[in-house]
Design a protein around this motif. Structure first.
Motif, short mmCIF file in Angstrom:
data_model
loop_
_atom_site.label_atom_id
_atom_site.label_comp_id
_atom_site.label_asym_id
_atom_site.label_seq_id
_atom_site.Cartn_x
_atom_site.Cartn_y
_atom_site.Cartn_z
N GLU A 19 0.84 -1.21 0.00
CA GLU A 19 0.00 0.00 0.00
C GLU A 19 0.87 1.26 0.00
OE1 GLU A 19 -2.74 0.27 3.25
OE2 GLU A 19 -4.13 -1.18 2.39
N LEU A 20 1.89 1.26 0.85
CA LEU A 20 2.79 2.42 0.91
C LEU A 20 3.48 2.63 -0.43
CD1 LEU A 20 4.74 2.36 4.30
CD2 LEU A 20 2.98 3.94 3.56
N MET A 21 3.97 1.56 -1.01
CA MET A 21 4.68 1.66 -2.29
C MET A 21 3.74 2.16 -3.39
SD MET A 21 7.02 -1.75 -2.00
CE MET A 21 7.83 -1.56 -3.57
N ALA A 22 2.52 1.66 -3.40
CA ALA A 22 1.55 2.09 -4.43
C ALA A 22 1.20 3.57 -4.24
CB ALA A 22 0.30 1.22 -4.37
N SER A 23 1.06 3.99 -3.00
CA SER A 23 0.63 5.36 -2.73
C SER A 23 1.75 6.39 -2.88
CB SER A 23 0.07 5.47 -1.31
OG SER A 23 -1.07 4.67 -1.17
N GLU A 27 6.27 9.38 -5.88
CA GLU A 27 6.76 10.62 -5.27
C GLU A 27 8.15 10.43 -4.67
OE1 GLU A 27 3.58 13.27 -3.48
OE2 GLU A 27 2.71 11.26 -3.28
N VAL A 28 8.38 9.28 -4.06
CA VAL A 28 9.71 8.98 -3.51
C VAL A 28 10.73 8.92 -4.63
CG1 VAL A 28 11.06 7.12 -2.43
CG2 VAL A 28 8.90 7.84 -1.40
N TRP A 29 10.38 8.23 -5.71
CA TRP A 29 11.30 8.12 -6.85
C TRP A 29 11.58 9.49 -7.45
CZ3 TRP A 29 11.94 9.33 -11.92
CH2 TRP A 29 13.00 8.71 -12.57
N ASN A 30 10.54 10.30 -7.63
CA ASN A 30 10.72 11.63 -8.22
C ASN A 30 11.68 12.48 -7.38
OD1 ASN A 30 8.92 11.03 -10.27
ND2 ASN A 30 7.21 12.10 -9.34
N GLN A 47 13.96 1.84 -3.64
CA GLN A 47 13.91 0.51 -3.05
C GLN A 47 14.39 0.55 -1.60
OE1 GLN A 47 15.91 -2.50 -5.36
NE2 GLN A 47 15.85 -3.98 -3.72
N ASP A 48 15.50 1.23 -1.37
CA ASP A 48 16.05 1.32 -0.02
C ASP A 48 15.12 2.05 0.95
OD1 ASP A 48 18.27 -0.06 -0.86
OD2 ASP A 48 19.57 1.72 -1.01
N VAL A 49 14.41 3.08 0.45
CA VAL A 49 13.47 3.83 1.30
C VAL A 49 12.41 2.89 1.84
CG1 VAL A 49 11.61 5.54 1.25
CG2 VAL A 49 13.83 6.11 0.28
N PHE A 50 11.83 2.08 0.96
CA PHE A 50 10.75 1.21 1.40
C PHE A 50 11.25 0.05 2.24
CE2 PHE A 50 8.64 3.60 -1.97
CZ PHE A 50 7.56 4.07 -1.23
N LEU A 51 12.47 -0.41 1.97
CA LEU A 51 13.06 -1.43 2.84
C LEU A 51 13.30 -0.87 4.24
CD1 LEU A 51 15.61 -3.14 0.42
CD2 LEU A 51 13.51 -4.12 1.35
N LYS A 52 13.80 0.38 4.30
CA LYS A 52 14.02 1.03 5.60
C LYS A 52 12.69 1.25 6.33
CE LYS A 52 18.17 3.88 5.79
NZ LYS A 52 18.73 3.27 6.96
N ASP A 63 4.60 11.97 14.27
CA ASP A 63 4.78 13.41 14.46
C ASP A 63 4.55 14.17 13.17
OD1 ASP A 63 5.46 12.86 17.07
OD2 ASP A 63 7.61 13.02 16.74
N SER A 64 4.83 13.51 12.06
CA SER A 64 4.59 14.09 10.74
C SER A 64 3.76 13.08 9.96
CB SER A 64 5.93 14.33 10.04
OG SER A 64 6.61 13.11 9.86
N SER A 65 3.40 13.45 8.75
CA SER A 65 2.65 12.51 7.91
C SER A 65 3.58 11.40 7.44
CB SER A 65 2.04 13.24 6.71
OG SER A 65 3.08 13.65 5.83
N ILE A 66 3.01 10.29 7.04
CA ILE A 66 3.81 9.18 6.53
C ILE A 66 4.56 9.62 5.28
CG2 ILE A 66 1.99 8.13 5.12
CD1 ILE A 66 4.49 6.15 7.24
N LYS A 67 3.94 10.49 4.48
CA LYS A 67 4.57 11.02 3.26
C LYS A 67 5.83 11.81 3.63
CE LYS A 67 3.50 14.21 -0.51
NZ LYS A 67 2.43 15.00 -1.12
N THR A 68 5.72 12.67 4.63
CA THR A 68 6.87 13.46 5.06
C THR A 68 7.97 12.56 5.59
OG1 THR A 68 5.45 15.35 5.56
CG2 THR A 68 7.62 15.34 6.59
N TRP A 69 7.60 11.53 6.33
CA TRP A 69 8.58 10.58 6.87
C TRP A 69 9.31 9.88 5.73
CZ3 TRP A 69 8.12 4.92 7.78
CH2 TRP A 69 9.11 4.43 8.63
N LEU A 70 8.56 9.41 4.72
CA LEU A 70 9.18 8.72 3.59
C LEU A 70 10.07 9.67 2.78
CD1 LEU A 70 6.15 6.56 2.39
CD2 LEU A 70 8.25 5.73 3.51
#
Length: 179
Positions: A19-23, A27-30, A47-52, A63-70
């Motif tokens: 779900e995180l990867m699809a959502s 944006e992470v790649w960009n 790939q490393d972001v989502f593994l982490k 404390d922040s949104s999941i988007k901001t954390w990623l």
């Protein structure tokens, strides 16, 4: 997709990671690409972001949104990659515009050319100016959120944003002179 329940997890299931990867994957790649200017590096960083994120979900406190954390993880990994990698000459590939019924082929070509010029100018900016501009313009983050993410004062973020806009205007004027 804002998944506030993630702050209560000790362990992330594979479907939740999906779900995180699809959502947020694009944006992470960009952001990774805009910071590194390398497709392969952006792929690896994403790939490393989502593994982490999967391995360290208990570190997400909400404390922040999941988007901001990623995006924070993305930025940190990109900076580390830039520090350790030997950077060769960047090969830029044209940006792909969404397909669908719309403008004529001529208008679409002109739009693509204009978009490519803008992004080429963005990529000419120093990383510290590029990242605040992209986070503000593309990801629509407030100066307060950017300051928190980058661990800077709001004044520094505003200053960098102003300098980035000035540089972009300068680049635009220079390109108009050559036409």
């Amino acid at each position: 997709m804002e998944v506030s329940y993630l702050k209560h997890l000790d362990r992330m299931e594979h479907w939740q990671l999906g779900e995180l990867m699809a959502s947020y994957g694009q944006e992470v790649w960009n952001l990774a690409y805009l910071l590194t200017r390398k497709h392969e590096m952006a792929d690896d960083i994403t790939q490393d972001v989502f593994l982490k994120a999967h391995a360290n979900i208990r570190a997400f406190r909400g404390d922040s949104s999941i988007k901001t954390w990623l995006l924070t993880i993305t930025r940190n990994l990109a900076i580390n990659s830039l520090r350790t990698a030997f950077m060769r000459k960047v090969t830029l590939v044209a940006w792909v515009m969404p397909q669908g019924a719309g403008p004529s082929a001529e208008q679409e070509a002109m739009d693509n050319e204009w978009t490519s010029r803008v992004w080429l100018n963005v990529l000419k900016l120093p990383v510290k100016l590029r990242e605040v501009l992209v986070l503000h313009a593309k990801y629509e983050m407030s100066t307060k959120d950017i300051a928190k993410m980058l661990q800077l004062s709001e004044g520094t973020v505003k200053s960098r944003l102003s300098r980035a806009r000035s540089k972009m205007s300068e680049y635009r004027r220079e390109s108009e002179e050559y036409e």
